[in-house]
Each structure stands twice: as structure tokens, then as C-alpha cells.
Scaffold this motif. Sequence first.
Motif, PDB file in Angstrom:
ATOM      1  N   ARG A   9       0.832  -1.203   0.000  1.00  0.00           N
ATOM      2  CA  ARG A   9       0.000   0.000   0.000  1.00  0.00           C
ATOM      3  C   ARG A   9       0.864   1.248   0.000  1.00  0.00           C
ATOM      4  N   ARG A  32      -0.377  10.189  -5.964  1.00  0.00           N
ATOM      5  CA  ARG A  32      -1.121  11.394  -6.344  1.00  0.00           C
ATOM      6  C   ARG A  32      -1.534  11.327  -7.806  1.00  0.00           C
ATOM      7  N   ASN A  50      -3.937  19.149  -3.054  1.00  0.00           N
ATOM      8  CA  ASN A  50      -4.989  18.127  -3.132  1.00  0.00           C
ATOM      9  C   ASN A  50      -6.015  18.477  -4.216  1.00  0.00           C
ATOM     10  N   TRP A  63      -4.556  17.166  -7.801  1.00  0.00           N
ATOM     11  CA  TRP A  63      -4.469  15.762  -8.215  1.00  0.00           C
ATOM     12  C   TRP A  63      -5.705  14.934  -7.864  1.00  0.00           C
ATOM     13  N   HIS A 117      -5.561   7.404  -1.273  1.00  0.00           N
ATOM     14  CA  HIS A 117      -4.725   8.465  -0.703  1.00  0.00           C
ATOM     15  C   HIS A 117      -5.605   9.330   0.205  1.00  0.00           C
ATOM     16  N   GLN A 118      -5.268   9.334   1.497  1.00  0.00           N
ATOM     17  CA  GLN A 118      -6.040  10.109   2.467  1.00  0.00           C
ATOM     18  C   GLN A 118      -5.542  11.548   2.503  1.00  0.00           C
ATOM     19  N   MET A 119      -6.477  12.457   2.760  1.00  0.00           N
ATOM     20  CA  MET A 119      -6.131  13.884   2.805  1.00  0.00           C
ATOM     21  C   MET A 119      -6.810  14.565   3.986  1.00  0.00           C
ATOM     22  N   GLY A 135      -6.037  17.810   4.128  1.00  0.00           N
ATOM     23  CA  GLY A 135      -6.064  19.137   3.513  1.00  0.00           C
ATOM     24  C   GLY A 135      -7.394  19.423   2.843  1.00  0.00           C
ATOM     25  N   THR A 174     -11.093  13.251   7.259  1.00  0.00           N
ATOM     26  CA  THR A 174     -10.254  13.165   6.053  1.00  0.00           C
ATOM     27  C   THR A 174     -11.132  12.926   4.828  1.00  0.00           C
ATOM     28  N   ARG A 184      10.311   5.984   0.248  1.00  0.00           N
ATOM     29  CA  ARG A 184       9.346   5.872   1.345  1.00  0.00           C
ATOM     30  C   ARG A 184      10.112   5.573   2.634  1.00  0.00           C
ATOM     31  N   ARG A 223      10.234   5.467   7.137  1.00  0.00           N
ATOM     32  CA  ARG A 223       9.508   5.379   8.399  1.00  0.00           C
ATOM     33  C   ARG A 223      10.501   5.429   9.545  1.00  0.00           C
TER      34      ARG A 223
END
Length: 199
Positions: free
Chosen positions: A24, A28, A83, A86, A137-139, A141, A161, A186, A188
Motif C-alpha cells: 500500500r 497522487r 490536493n 491531483w 490516498h487520504q487527505m 487538507g 479526512t 518511502r 519510516r
Amino acid sequence: MALETQSDRKAVTSAPIEDVLAWRWSPRSFDANATITDEQVLSILEAARWAPSAVNFQPRRFVVGKRGTPTFDKIASHLTSNNKVWAPNASLLILAIAVKADGPTADARPNPWAEYDTGQAAANIVFQAHALGLHAHQMAGMEVDKMREEFALPAHFSPITTIAIGKVADVGLLPEDLQAREIAERTRLPVDTLVLQRD
Ligand SMILES: Cc1cc2nc3c(=O)[nH]c(=O)nc-3n(C[C@H](O)[C@H](O)[C@H](O)COP(=O)(O)O)c2cc1C
């Protein structure tokens, strides 16, 4: 830039994790011609429905719009900054809302886990989308007050969101300033940083 740059974004892990978790990621670049079926949408919403919650209160609600519908356009119109650029290419937009009390009156009991349980449902949505061969894709914004007004949400309903879901498109279709972020490494925090104490 070729799509291959976006197809090798599997998480680098210190121990094996399930494929759906490792693969996962949040693109965008969404295919503006791809559509989502009613069956896929229902599957995604069922996944949200079956998320756990404190005392099984299920304090989450959703506004759901496929691209090309008035609901989609309304959600998209209240997204902010990049946001707005895209996310309108996604096939589906879902506004996730936390229900923060068990009623609108002053004596309603607040639910301290409302946002947490909304997030659990959002995670189910994201992973179910992934399992269907889609991306999410969580936002955060977005203009929360405008969302509240647009969908006539009572005061104890809190938009948390918006989740964009669709098919990944070539990174080259994004505006130039967003392309680097799409293919950036990516990263973490290490597990040792996350865990304060472990025996
Ligand atoms: C609650 C939440 C809010 C986020 N808000 C935005 C946003 O407004 N715009 C955006 O481009 N990405 C947003 N993201 C995506 C994160 O930036 C992304 O998940 C993070 O960088 C990790 O990348 P990955 O999902 O590809 O692993 C949000 C993610 C979460 C969970």
C-alpha cells in the motif's frame, strides 16, 4: 518517466508483513479515465462497516461520490492546496466523518474514541481498495467548515479526512512540482523508536 518508477514502492521492512500492508502506498497520480464499479464501492464500504470500534458505537459516517457526480464535485471543491490539483482525477472520493457524541444536545455523551474509530474504518477502506487492485490516498487538507456546511452536518459530526481512490497513472502526468514526491523514497521511523518499552 515510466510507470515502473511507481511500481516498486513496497515497504522495506525489518520483518515480513502482509503484502497488502507492504504494497500500500499513497499515489497522487490517478488515471482520470478509470472508473470504479458499484460492486467495488460496496466492497470498500463493507470493509469500513466491519472495522472495530469502542463499545461497537461505530462513530463514523461517510459521504461518497464517484467522479462525474455532483457529490464528487462538491467534495473536490473543498479540498485545499495541492490536493485540489491531483485528487479530482481519482475515481472515487470518500469524506470520512467522526460522530463525536451520541446526540446533538448538551447532555449528549462525548465519544473520546470517535476520531480513532473513524481512522480504523479509514484504514479498512484503504486496505480493501488495495486488495481490489486500486490505490487510496487520504487527505486532511480540506476546508472542514465548508464540508460541514455543504453536507449539512450537525455540530457533533466532524469531517476528518477525504480518501481518494482510483487507478494509478504515470507519474509524468502530474504537474512537475508533484512528480518528485510521487517517486520519493518511502521512509519510516525505526521500530525501536516507535516502541518505548519492550520486554
Ligand atoms: C490523516 C492523514 C492526512 C493526510 N493528508 C494529506 C494531504 O492533505 N495531502 C496529501 O497529499 N497527503 C496526505 N496524507 C498522506 C500522507 O502524506 C502519506 O500517507 C504519508 O506521507 C506516507 O506515505 P504512504 O501513504 O505512501 O506510505 C495524509 C495521510 C493521513 C493518514
